[in-house]
Design a protein around this motif. Structure first.
Motif, PDB file in Angstrom:
ATOM      1  N   GLU A  94     -11.209  -0.497 -17.996  1.00  0.00           N
ATOM      2  CA  GLU A  94     -10.742   0.634 -17.291  1.00  0.00           C
ATOM      3  C   GLU A  94     -11.867   0.573 -15.834  1.00  0.00           C
ATOM      4  O   GLU A  94     -12.937   0.293 -16.000  1.00  0.00           O
ATOM      5  N   ASN A  95     -11.332   0.632 -14.756  1.00  0.00           N
ATOM      6  CA  ASN A  95     -11.936   0.824 -13.432  1.00  0.00           C
ATOM      7  C   ASN A  95     -11.347   2.069 -12.738  1.00  0.00           C
ATOM      8  O   ASN A  95     -10.618   1.975 -11.718  1.00  0.00           O
ATOM      9  N   PRO A  96     -12.012   3.199 -13.318  1.00  0.00           N
ATOM     10  CA  PRO A  96     -11.001   4.426 -12.903  1.00  0.00           C
ATOM     11  C   PRO A  96     -11.493   4.853 -11.501  1.00  0.00           C
ATOM     12  O   PRO A  96     -10.530   5.644 -10.894  1.00  0.00           O
ATOM     13  N   GLN A 110     -27.860   2.247  -8.915  1.00  0.00           N
ATOM     14  CA  GLN A 110     -27.851   1.304 -10.229  1.00  0.00           C
ATOM     15  C   GLN A 110     -27.194   1.968 -11.384  1.00  0.00           C
ATOM     16  O   GLN A 110     -27.360   3.211 -11.599  1.00  0.00           O
ATOM     17  N   PRO A 111     -26.132   1.222 -12.015  1.00  0.00           N
ATOM     18  CA  PRO A 111     -25.460   2.010 -13.072  1.00  0.00           C
ATOM     19  C   PRO A 111     -26.343   2.187 -14.313  1.00  0.00           C
ATOM     20  O   PRO A 111     -27.231   1.268 -14.625  1.00  0.00           O
ATOM     21  N   GLU A 112     -26.211   3.045 -15.126  1.00  0.00           N
ATOM     22  CA  GLU A 112     -26.562   3.108 -16.406  1.00  0.00           C
ATOM     23  C   GLU A 112     -25.819   2.481 -17.367  1.00  0.00           C
ATOM     24  O   GLU A 112     -24.658   3.044 -17.612  1.00  0.00           O
ATOM     25  N   MET A 113     -26.115   1.698 -18.431  1.00  0.00           N
ATOM     26  CA  MET A 113     -25.164   1.072 -19.323  1.00  0.00           C
ATOM     27  C   MET A 113     -25.375   1.631 -20.625  1.00  0.00           C
ATOM     28  O   MET A 113     -26.419   1.684 -20.897  1.00  0.00           O
ATOM     29  N   ASP A 114     -24.248   1.709 -21.231  1.00  0.00           N
ATOM     30  CA  ASP A 114     -24.221   2.201 -22.430  1.00  0.00           C
ATOM     31  C   ASP A 114     -23.253   1.229 -23.345  1.00  0.00           C
ATOM     32  O   ASP A 114     -22.275   0.994 -23.072  1.00  0.00           O
ATOM     33  N   VAL A 115     -24.038   0.389 -24.176  1.00  0.00           N
ATOM     34  CA  VAL A 115     -23.176  -0.612 -25.180  1.00  0.00           C
ATOM     35  C   VAL A 115     -23.206  -0.429 -26.561  1.00  0.00           C
ATOM     36  O   VAL A 115     -24.253  -0.053 -27.029  1.00  0.00           O
ATOM     37  N   GLY A 140     -20.220   8.717 -10.796  1.00  0.00           N
ATOM     38  CA  GLY A 140     -19.457   8.715 -11.814  1.00  0.00           C
ATOM     39  C   GLY A 140     -19.110   7.314 -12.804  1.00  0.00           C
ATOM     40  O   GLY A 140     -20.099   6.541 -12.688  1.00  0.00           O
ATOM     41  N   VAL A 141     -18.118   7.230 -13.325  1.00  0.00           N
ATOM     42  CA  VAL A 141     -18.018   6.018 -14.456  1.00  0.00           C
ATOM     43  C   VAL A 141     -17.371   4.886 -13.405  1.00  0.00           C
ATOM     44  O   VAL A 141     -16.199   4.961 -12.957  1.00  0.00           O
ATOM     45  N   ALA A 142     -18.147   3.863 -13.565  1.00  0.00           N
ATOM     46  CA  ALA A 142     -17.856   2.491 -12.822  1.00  0.00           C
ATOM     47  C   ALA A 142     -16.698   1.674 -13.522  1.00  0.00           C
ATOM     48  O   ALA A 142     -15.542   1.431 -13.055  1.00  0.00           O
TER      49      ALA A 142
END
Length: 183
Positions: free
Chosen positions: A39-41, A52-57, A86-88
């Motif tokens: 998804e690339n919303p 810088q994005p915050e990553m959640d894996v 927002g969500v990248a």
């Protein structure tokens, strides 16, 4: 026919094997993407974000028995990149492997299923994630290697401690779970 002293021999003249298949065997029979969602919303706006994005894996391992000698091991990976804007992107992957195991004790089957098979499958799942993120228009996400054997041992010890606490007894000092490296 082979001459005496030849390296080649006629296999028809060899004593017949007893036919017993008693050696333990385990391996990956096949691997595949079972489910992939990207998804690339917020595109195309997200390509202009500078924070810088915050990553959640999130990561999970599941297994289901296909038949007596074959199981499906599933690596479920969800990677979410969020910024203040927002969500990248969100990538959900279910990467599976068919694992064949024969003539193995149950504890070794369990260790192979939840430690060794994921270790073998992970580099391929890692590549699928990296390609999916790149194809969504972002810098490829290269997941760090995972010590599946260490996680397996840690979870077995935690379960043993939990079971011992539930039974009202402490685990013995020398008790160690099978590591999957025995053989």
């Amino acid at each position: 026919m082979a001459e005496e002293g030849d390296v080649l021999t006629n296999l028809d003249n060899q004593p017949a094997p007893n036919g017993a298949d008693t050696q333990p065997v385990a391996g990956i029979v096949s691997q595949y993407v079972k489910d992939l969602s990207v998804e690339n919303p917020k595109a195309p706006e997200s390509f202009q974000w500078t924070s810088q994005p915050e990553m959640d894996v999130q990561f999970n391992i599941a297994s289901r028995k296909v038949n007596e000698e074959l199981s499906e091991v599933e690596l479920k990976i969800t990677a979410t990149a969020k910024t203040k804007e927002g969500v990248a992107y969100i990538v959900d992957l279910a990467f599976c492997g068919l694992v064949g195991m024969r003539n193995m004790p149950d504890d070794q089957k369990h260790a192979f299923t939840y430690a060794e098979a994921p270790r073998i499958l992970f580099p391929f799942a890692r590549r699928v994630i990296a390609d999916a993120v790149r194809d969504a228009g972002f810098t490829p996400l290269l997941l760090d290697p995972i010590d599946f054997n260490g996680l397996y041992v840690q979870q077995l010890r935690a379960k043993q401690a939990q079971d011992a606490a539930a039974a009202g007894a402490a685990p013995a000092a020398g008790d160690t779970p099978p590591s999957g490296d025995e053989g």
